[in-house]
Design a protein around this motif. Sequence first.
Motif, mmCIF file in Angstrom:
data_model
loop_
_atom_site.group_PDB
_atom_site.id
_atom_site.type_symbol
_atom_site.label_atom_id
_atom_site.label_comp_id
_atom_site.label_asym_id
_atom_site.label_seq_id
_atom_site.Cartn_x
_atom_site.Cartn_y
_atom_site.Cartn_z
ATOM 1 N N UNK A 228 -5.407 -8.173 1.270
ATOM 2 C CA UNK A 228 -4.302 -7.203 1.204
ATOM 3 C C UNK A 228 -4.640 -6.068 0.239
ATOM 4 N N UNK A 229 -5.248 -6.394 -0.878
ATOM 5 C CA UNK A 229 -5.649 -5.374 -1.862
ATOM 6 C C UNK A 229 -6.648 -4.403 -1.232
ATOM 7 N N UNK A 230 -7.646 -4.932 -0.551
ATOM 8 C CA UNK A 230 -8.666 -4.100 0.091
ATOM 9 C C UNK A 230 -8.030 -3.198 1.145
ATOM 10 N N UNK A 231 -7.208 -3.785 1.997
ATOM 11 C CA UNK A 231 -6.572 -3.008 3.066
ATOM 12 C C UNK A 231 -5.688 -1.901 2.494
ATOM 13 N N UNK A 232 -4.939 -2.218 1.454
ATOM 14 C CA UNK A 232 -4.044 -1.230 0.832
ATOM 15 C C UNK A 232 -4.833 -0.059 0.242
ATOM 16 N N UNK B 115 -6.201 2.048 2.962
ATOM 17 C CA UNK B 115 -5.108 2.755 3.620
ATOM 18 C C UNK B 115 -4.741 4.026 2.860
ATOM 19 N N UNK B 116 -4.955 4.003 1.557
ATOM 20 C CA UNK B 116 -4.592 5.142 0.711
ATOM 21 C C UNK B 116 -5.705 6.178 0.586
ATOM 22 N N UNK B 117 -6.898 5.848 1.057
ATOM 23 C CA UNK B 117 -7.992 6.809 0.983
ATOM 24 C C UNK B 117 -8.707 6.846 2.326
ATOM 25 N N UNK C 3 -13.891 2.013 6.235
ATOM 26 C CA UNK C 3 -12.719 2.778 6.666
ATOM 27 C C UNK C 3 -11.901 1.906 7.607
ATOM 28 N N UNK C 4 -10.576 2.010 7.514
ATOM 29 C CA UNK C 4 -9.708 1.230 8.394
ATOM 30 C C UNK C 4 -9.795 1.716 9.835
#
Length: 112
Positions: free
Chosen positions: A13-17, A20-22, A78-79
């Motif tokens: 979750x930390x990685x995804x968040x 998601x912000x960058x 990148x997501x």
Amino acid sequence: MANSKLYKGSLVTIILKLLNESDKMYGYEITQKVKELTKGELKITEGALYPALHKLEAEGLLDVEVKKVDNRLRKYYKLTEKGNKETISKLQELQDYIKTMQVLVNPKLSLE
């Protein structure tokens, strides 16, 4: 709390968040951002980070772009669209968990 076992369940979750912000980030950048945001309280080791990144990539949640920086190859993560959807789901899951823990730990502060 540094290197607490509690964060391990939240690492994805930390990685995804953060992603998601960058637009994109490389591994070391992720570890440093977490350290910065938590004022050093949470340190993600490379031994925990890279297996998580590889798993997310294998699940189709991340795209990887390799660039040459200062004569070295650097992997940027990148997501994907699927990764964006999973981020929303994981953040909701974490918020629900935190609410539940709040009820258990301090019921008097619970709003519901």
